[in-house]
Design a protein around this motif. Structure first.
Motif, PDB file in Angstrom:
ATOM      1  N   GLN A  54       9.831  -4.509 -12.236  1.00 34.31           N
ATOM      2  CA  GLN A  54      10.887  -4.236 -11.281  1.00 34.31           C
ATOM      3  C   GLN A  54      12.189  -3.494 -11.918  1.00 34.31           C
ATOM      4  N   GLY A  55      12.649  -2.551 -11.532  1.00 35.88           N
ATOM      5  CA  GLY A  55      13.850  -1.860 -12.269  1.00 35.88           C
ATOM      6  C   GLY A  55      13.442  -0.831 -13.078  1.00 35.88           C
ATOM      7  N   GLN A  56      12.227  -0.754 -13.384  1.00 35.91           N
ATOM      8  CA  GLN A  56      11.702   0.132 -14.428  1.00 35.91           C
ATOM      9  C   GLN A  56      10.850   1.126 -14.009  1.00 35.91           C
ATOM     10  N   LYS A  57       9.896   0.994 -13.384  1.00 35.82           N
ATOM     11  CA  LYS A  57       9.141   2.028 -12.732  1.00 35.82           C
ATOM     12  C   LYS A  57       8.159   1.815 -11.382  1.00 35.82           C
ATOM     13  N   SER A  58       7.909   2.612 -10.743  1.00 35.16           N
ATOM     14  CA  SER A  58       7.209   2.420  -9.538  1.00 35.16           C
ATOM     15  C   SER A  58       5.809   2.033  -9.844  1.00 35.16           C
ATOM     16  N   ILE A  59       5.170   1.415  -8.878  1.00 33.17           N
ATOM     17  CA  ILE A  59       3.760   0.802  -8.981  1.00 33.17           C
ATOM     18  C   ILE A  59       2.871   1.553  -7.933  1.00 33.17           C
ATOM     19  N   VAL A  60       1.774   1.754  -8.322  1.00 33.71           N
ATOM     20  CA  VAL A  60       0.688   2.403  -7.383  1.00 33.71           C
ATOM     21  C   VAL A  60      -0.439   1.350  -7.534  1.00 33.71           C
ATOM     22  N   LEU A  61      -0.241   0.128  -6.714  1.00 31.30           N
ATOM     23  CA  LEU A  61      -1.108  -0.833  -6.453  1.00 31.30           C
ATOM     24  C   LEU A  61      -2.190  -0.819  -5.446  1.00 31.30           C
ATOM     25  N   TYR A  62      -3.526  -0.495  -6.330  1.00 37.06           N
ATOM     26  CA  TYR A  62      -4.848  -0.318  -5.313  1.00 37.06           C
ATOM     27  C   TYR A  62      -5.602  -1.308  -5.294  1.00 37.06           C
ATOM     28  N   PHE A  63      -6.142  -1.706  -4.237  1.00 36.73           N
ATOM     29  CA  PHE A  63      -7.346  -2.766  -3.934  1.00 36.73           C
ATOM     30  C   PHE A  63      -8.581  -1.981  -3.734  1.00 36.73           C
ATOM     31  N   TYR A  64      -9.545  -2.408  -4.561  1.00 34.82           N
ATOM     32  CA  TYR A  64     -10.899  -1.648  -4.370  1.00 34.82           C
ATOM     33  C   TYR A  64     -11.999  -2.786  -4.171  1.00 34.82           C
ATOM     34  N   PRO A  65     -13.214  -2.513  -3.672  1.00 33.05           N
ATOM     35  CA  PRO A  65     -14.110  -3.172  -3.425  1.00 33.05           C
ATOM     36  C   PRO A  65     -15.064  -3.893  -4.895  1.00 33.05           C
ATOM     37  N   LYS A  66     -15.206  -2.886  -5.646  1.00 36.67           N
ATOM     38  CA  LYS A  66     -16.133  -3.403  -6.759  1.00 36.67           C
ATOM     39  C   LYS A  66     -16.208  -2.414  -7.672  1.00 36.67           C
ATOM     40  N   ASP A  67     -16.253  -2.909  -9.222  1.00 36.43           N
ATOM     41  CA  ASP A  67     -16.328  -2.115 -10.160  1.00 36.43           C
ATOM     42  C   ASP A  67     -17.688  -1.262 -10.387  1.00 36.43           C
ATOM     43  N   ASP A  68     -17.840  -0.233 -10.674  1.00 36.78           N
ATOM     44  CA  ASP A  68     -18.709   0.397 -11.181  1.00 36.78           C
ATOM     45  C   ASP A  68     -19.685   1.004  -9.597  1.00 36.78           C
ATOM     46  N   THR A  69     -19.170   1.056  -8.559  1.00 32.49           N
ATOM     47  CA  THR A  69     -19.914   1.283  -7.159  1.00 32.49           C
ATOM     48  C   THR A  69     -19.612   2.791  -7.006  1.00 32.49           C
ATOM     49  N   PRO A  70     -20.146   3.538  -6.248  1.00 30.26           N
ATOM     50  CA  PRO A  70     -20.020   4.871  -5.955  1.00 30.26           C
ATOM     51  C   PRO A  70     -18.678   5.269  -5.695  1.00 30.26           C
ATOM     52  N   GLY A  71     -18.128   4.791  -4.652  1.00 25.68           N
ATOM     53  CA  GLY A  71     -16.765   5.080  -4.077  1.00 25.68           C
ATOM     54  C   GLY A  71     -15.656   4.513  -5.132  1.00 25.68           C
ATOM     55  N   CYS A  72     -15.791   3.296  -5.654  1.00 25.42           N
ATOM     56  CA  CYS A  72     -14.822   2.734  -6.500  1.00 25.42           C
ATOM     57  C   CYS A  72     -14.721   3.446  -7.724  1.00 25.42           C
ATOM     58  N   THR A  73     -15.893   3.908  -8.288  1.00 23.87           N
ATOM     59  CA  THR A  73     -15.835   4.841  -9.444  1.00 23.87           C
ATOM     60  C   THR A  73     -15.209   6.220  -9.324  1.00 23.87           C
TER      61      THR A  73
ATOM     62  N   PHE B  69      -0.999   0.536  -2.199  1.00 26.58           N
ATOM     63  CA  PHE B  69       0.360   0.331  -1.933  1.00 26.58           C
ATOM     64  C   PHE B  69       1.208   1.314  -2.855  1.00 26.58           C
ATOM     65  N   VAL B  70       2.266   1.755  -2.414  1.00 24.37           N
ATOM     66  CA  VAL B  70       3.262   2.561  -3.529  1.00 24.37           C
ATOM     67  C   VAL B  70       4.296   1.518  -3.121  1.00 24.37           C
ATOM     68  N   ILE B  71       4.912   1.019  -4.494  1.00 26.18           N
ATOM     69  CA  ILE B  71       6.030  -0.035  -4.518  1.00 26.18           C
ATOM     70  C   ILE B  71       7.123   0.684  -5.326  1.00 26.18           C
ATOM     71  N   ASP B  72       8.130   1.007  -4.830  1.00 20.73           N
ATOM     72  CA  ASP B  72       9.126   1.701  -5.536  1.00 20.73           C
ATOM     73  C   ASP B  72       9.625   0.694  -6.794  1.00 20.73           C
ATOM     74  N   LYS B  73      10.439   1.415  -7.534  1.00 23.34           N
ATOM     75  CA  LYS B  73      11.058   0.582  -8.698  1.00 23.34           C
ATOM     76  C   LYS B  73      12.001  -0.627  -8.430  1.00 23.34           C
ATOM     77  N   HIS B  74      12.534  -0.645  -7.292  1.00 28.26           N
ATOM     78  CA  HIS B  74      13.089  -1.722  -6.707  1.00 28.26           C
ATOM     79  C   HIS B  74      12.170  -2.841  -6.105  1.00 28.26           C
ATOM     80  N   GLY B  75      11.032  -2.433  -6.239  1.00 29.46           N
ATOM     81  CA  GLY B  75      10.082  -3.841  -5.700  1.00 29.46           C
ATOM     82  C   GLY B  75       9.768  -3.760  -4.198  1.00 29.46           C
ATOM     83  N   VAL B  76      10.095  -2.331  -3.417  1.00 31.09           N
ATOM     84  CA  VAL B  76       9.980  -2.325  -1.922  1.00 31.09           C
ATOM     85  C   VAL B  76       8.715  -1.401  -1.874  1.00 31.09           C
TER      86      VAL B  76
END
Length: 152
Positions: free
Chosen positions: A27-46, A118-125
């Motif tokens: 927070q206060g440093q950079k925006s965060i792109v937080l992405y939730f995905y189903p499973k490692d090494d599956t076609p869509g997630c890869t 989710f895109v979270i700005d550097k202010h945590g919003v």
């Protein structure tokens, strides 16, 4: 239900290399792109992870860090990261607490963990929420567009 304009819930999770990622530390440093995905090494997630990888420098130039979250183990994340040369952290949410905290719904009749970014700005919003199981690479392009519109 979380919505745009809400404060992003804080959390701490283990990374694939065993360190701990704390959202509040960014927070206060950079925006965060937080992405939730189903499973490692599956076609869509890869495809999604490699698309984030291929555009990672663009995200850094926009003042953002990319972070992926799934219920896979730290060891699984480490293998997935190494295999596909991912330059960003993958977080192990084995018990699903952060997925629940962010209200990420299950998909395909509740059988699969959902894919939500989710895109979270550097202010945590929270500035953006995108929920689509099938449009894996759309998460990347949409997040980038949102970041381009945020003040530096």
């Amino acid at each position: 239900m979380l919505k745009i304009g809400d404060k992003a819930p804080d959390f701490s999770l283990k990374t694939g290399n065993g360190s701990t990622f704390n959202l509040a530390d960014h927070q206060g440093q950079k925006s965060i792109v937080l992405y939730f995905y189903p499973k490692d090494d599956t076609p869509g997630c890869t495809a999604e992870a490699c698309s984030f990888r291929d555009q990672y420098e663009d995200f850094k130039d926009l003042g953002a860090e990319v972070v992926g979250v799934s219920s896979d183990s730290e060891a699984s994340h480490q293998k997935f990261t190494q295999k596909h040369r991912l330059p960003f952290e993958l977080l192990a949410d084995a018990d699903g607490k952060v997925r629940k905290l962010y209200e990420v719904p299950r998909a395909l009749l509740g059988l699969l963990p959902g894919r939500v970014t989710f895109v979270i700005d550097k202010h945590g919003v929270i500035q953006y929420i995108f929920n689509s199981l099938s449009g894996a690479t759309d998460h990347v392009s949409n997040a980038k567009k949102v970041l381009e519109g945020l003040p530096a």
